[in-house]
Design a protein around this motif. Sequence first.
Motif, mmCIF file in Angstrom:
data_model
loop_
_atom_site.group_PDB
_atom_site.id
_atom_site.type_symbol
_atom_site.label_atom_id
_atom_site.label_comp_id
_atom_site.label_asym_id
_atom_site.label_seq_id
_atom_site.Cartn_x
_atom_site.Cartn_y
_atom_site.Cartn_z
ATOM 1 N N VAL A 30 -7.179 2.323 3.505
ATOM 2 C CA VAL A 30 -7.886 1.345 2.066
ATOM 3 C C VAL A 30 -6.523 0.359 1.743
ATOM 4 C CG1 VAL A 30 -9.432 1.092 0.436
ATOM 5 C CG2 VAL A 30 -9.603 2.725 1.558
ATOM 6 N N GLY A 31 -7.072 -1.020 2.049
ATOM 7 C CA GLY A 31 -5.748 -2.033 1.952
ATOM 8 C C GLY A 31 -4.454 -2.371 2.274
ATOM 9 N N ALA A 32 -4.707 -3.143 3.135
ATOM 10 C CA ALA A 32 -3.111 -3.767 3.698
ATOM 11 C C ALA A 32 -2.279 -4.727 2.890
ATOM 12 C CB ALA A 32 -4.542 -4.772 5.066
ATOM 13 N N VAL A 117 -9.244 11.098 8.034
ATOM 14 C CA VAL A 117 -8.055 11.168 7.027
ATOM 15 C C VAL A 117 -8.062 9.384 6.225
ATOM 16 C CG1 VAL A 117 -5.406 11.162 5.852
ATOM 17 C CG2 VAL A 117 -6.330 12.846 7.538
ATOM 18 N N ILE A 118 -8.171 9.586 5.082
ATOM 19 C CA ILE A 118 -7.295 8.248 4.077
ATOM 20 C C ILE A 118 -6.466 8.611 3.460
ATOM 21 C CG2 ILE A 118 -8.756 6.884 2.375
ATOM 22 C CD1 ILE A 118 -10.854 8.737 5.500
ATOM 23 N N VAL A 119 -5.806 6.816 4.027
ATOM 24 C CA VAL A 119 -4.434 6.356 3.207
ATOM 25 C C VAL A 119 -5.769 5.237 1.866
ATOM 26 C CG1 VAL A 119 -2.303 5.752 3.523
ATOM 27 C CG2 VAL A 119 -3.201 7.450 4.992
ATOM 28 N N ASP A 120 -4.342 5.645 1.083
ATOM 29 C CA ASP A 120 -4.407 4.773 0.058
ATOM 30 C C ASP A 120 -3.662 3.816 -0.033
ATOM 31 O OD1 ASP A 120 -4.753 3.661 -2.399
ATOM 32 O OD2 ASP A 120 -5.153 5.035 -3.695
ATOM 33 N N GLY A 121 -3.557 2.432 0.191
ATOM 34 C CA GLY A 121 -2.917 1.434 0.350
ATOM 35 C C GLY A 121 -3.546 0.649 -0.677
ATOM 36 N N SER A 122 -4.092 0.835 -1.880
ATOM 37 C CA SER A 122 -4.265 0.080 -3.039
ATOM 38 C C SER A 122 -4.249 0.114 -3.680
ATOM 39 C CB SER A 122 -6.060 0.517 -2.892
ATOM 40 O OG SER A 122 -5.988 1.461 -3.979
ATOM 41 N N ASP A 123 -4.062 -1.096 -4.344
ATOM 42 C CA ASP A 123 -3.245 -1.992 -5.266
ATOM 43 C C ASP A 123 -3.852 -1.905 -7.182
ATOM 44 O OD1 ASP A 123 -4.658 -4.228 -4.985
ATOM 45 O OD2 ASP A 123 -3.131 -5.482 -5.039
ATOM 46 N N PRO A 141 -9.140 14.828 2.721
ATOM 47 C CA PRO A 141 -8.006 14.014 2.810
ATOM 48 C C PRO A 141 -7.746 13.161 2.192
ATOM 49 C CG PRO A 141 -7.124 15.251 4.684
ATOM 50 C CD PRO A 141 -8.711 14.736 4.184
ATOM 51 N N LEU A 142 -7.083 12.779 1.170
ATOM 52 C CA LEU A 142 -6.287 11.156 0.924
ATOM 53 C C LEU A 142 -4.842 11.326 0.537
ATOM 54 C CD1 LEU A 142 -7.147 8.851 -0.686
ATOM 55 C CD2 LEU A 142 -7.440 9.444 -2.853
ATOM 56 N N VAL A 143 -4.295 10.369 1.241
ATOM 57 C CA VAL A 143 -2.824 10.381 0.983
ATOM 58 C C VAL A 143 -3.175 9.067 0.307
ATOM 59 C CG1 VAL A 143 -0.816 9.731 2.473
ATOM 60 C CG2 VAL A 143 -2.530 11.129 3.649
ATOM 61 N N TYR A 144 -2.473 9.373 -0.816
ATOM 62 C CA TYR A 144 -2.377 8.504 -2.307
ATOM 63 C C TYR A 144 -0.819 8.696 -2.606
ATOM 64 C CZ TYR A 144 -2.263 7.567 -7.166
ATOM 65 O OH TYR A 144 -2.379 6.810 -7.998
ATOM 66 N N GLY A 145 -0.915 6.910 -3.207
ATOM 67 C CA GLY A 145 0.170 5.879 -3.094
ATOM 68 C C GLY A 145 0.138 5.019 -3.947
ATOM 69 N N SER A 146 1.123 4.800 -4.956
ATOM 70 C CA SER A 146 1.153 4.163 -6.474
ATOM 71 C C SER A 146 2.193 3.650 -6.284
ATOM 72 C CB SER A 146 0.245 4.390 -7.219
ATOM 73 O OG SER A 146 1.212 5.093 -8.288
ATOM 74 N N SER A 195 5.664 4.778 3.709
ATOM 75 C CA SER A 195 6.567 5.580 4.655
ATOM 76 C C SER A 195 5.884 7.528 4.835
ATOM 77 C CB SER A 195 7.803 5.664 5.238
ATOM 78 O OG SER A 195 7.982 4.092 5.276
ATOM 79 N N LEU A 196 6.551 7.403 3.674
ATOM 80 C CA LEU A 196 5.859 8.799 2.802
ATOM 81 C C LEU A 196 5.020 9.243 3.485
ATOM 82 C CD1 LEU A 196 6.715 11.308 1.361
ATOM 83 C CD2 LEU A 196 6.377 10.644 -0.707
ATOM 84 N N GLN A 197 3.802 8.538 2.850
ATOM 85 C CA GLN A 197 2.180 7.723 2.901
ATOM 86 C C GLN A 197 1.631 8.335 4.848
ATOM 87 O OE1 GLN A 197 1.249 4.364 0.473
ATOM 88 N NE2 GLN A 197 -0.579 5.874 0.221
ATOM 89 N N ALA A 198 2.312 7.205 5.353
ATOM 90 C CA ALA A 198 2.056 7.917 6.724
ATOM 91 C C ALA A 198 2.683 9.306 7.544
ATOM 92 C CB ALA A 198 3.007 7.216 8.104
#
Length: 352
Positions: A30-32, A117-123, A141-146, A195-198
């Motif tokens: 979600v988010g590029a 798996v869902i990766v949070d790339g939102s801002d 599972p949601l791989v969260y990052g901010s 990268s950590l999210q990946a």
Amino acid sequence: MNERYAKQTILPEIGPAGQARLGASSVLCVGAGGLGCASLPYLVGAGVGRVTIIDADVVDRTNLQRQVLFGEASLGQPKAAAAAARLTDLNPMVEIEALEQRFNAGNAEALIRGHDVIVDGSDNYATKYLLADACVKFDRPLVYGSVTGMEAMATVFHARRGPCLRCLFPQAPTGWVPNCAEAGVLGPLVGMTGSLQAAEAVKLLASPDGAMNTLIGRLWIMDIRDTRQQIIAVRKRPDCPVCSQAPSTIELLADDVEVREIGPREAHELPDCRLFDVREPDEYAAGHIPGAISLPLSTLQDGQARIPSGTRCLIYCESGARCRPAAVHFKAAGYREIFSLRGGRKAWQAAA
Ligand SMILES: [Zn+2]
């Protein structure tokens, strides 16, 4: 064995079985933006079978500092499509779908249920909270990052096995995750976090039996000013407003903030309504509507403002342009009905 994946297939933690699992799996990003641009090449390079990218934005020049999938030739192009084109070149064996739309309460279920798996790339926190709640509801599972400025966070939320976002932060503190458009951000820190999210996503997919420890129940925090890293334990809250509920009762709030514009006469008739002036302090000092509380947009955006609680509010600025960006913060603070004053303060004065 596919030569392309040789360097990771020889890892005992992945092996041919893990590689086969990756190839049979799917990821929704979600988010590029900065986080997506950092995580996506590693996910696609690793041979995840199917990747979906959802982003409604187009590439602008301020993105190029950190959104490394794009270049000058991508300016003005939709991010989802531009990222997909670059990623297809990186690994044509991966099925990549680009969706040029916003992730919202309407498309959340199909998108989340359709991926492993869902990766949070939102801002922005409206999307982050909607996405996190939806991942609890639909059990993914949601791989969260901010990343904000010089600080970053990452973790994995999976309510079946650990805490969710709202166990950690029950609601978005105002200004907690300012949009990159509003706050500065250090490019390499975004890259590290993505990268950590990946890496976490690859671990979840290649080794679902838990042979490798993921960040479930642990929050990674990096302050890049002095390169200080912490990993803190996060516990599931028994009284969590979301993951303590039965999934079927979890309500997904529309992420689009609805602001209703009303005229001064209608505004006078609103019951139990708090009035906020979102102009800057010097403008407020020069004259304001009696009873209005000063909460300048700039302080909402940098997280300095504390919004008094309530459910209904009327906000105004000089002409109306600042009301919509301000409304996001009132919504995050719990306001359910947000009105803006058509024509701003001038219209109020003219009507008085
Ligand atoms: Zn929770």
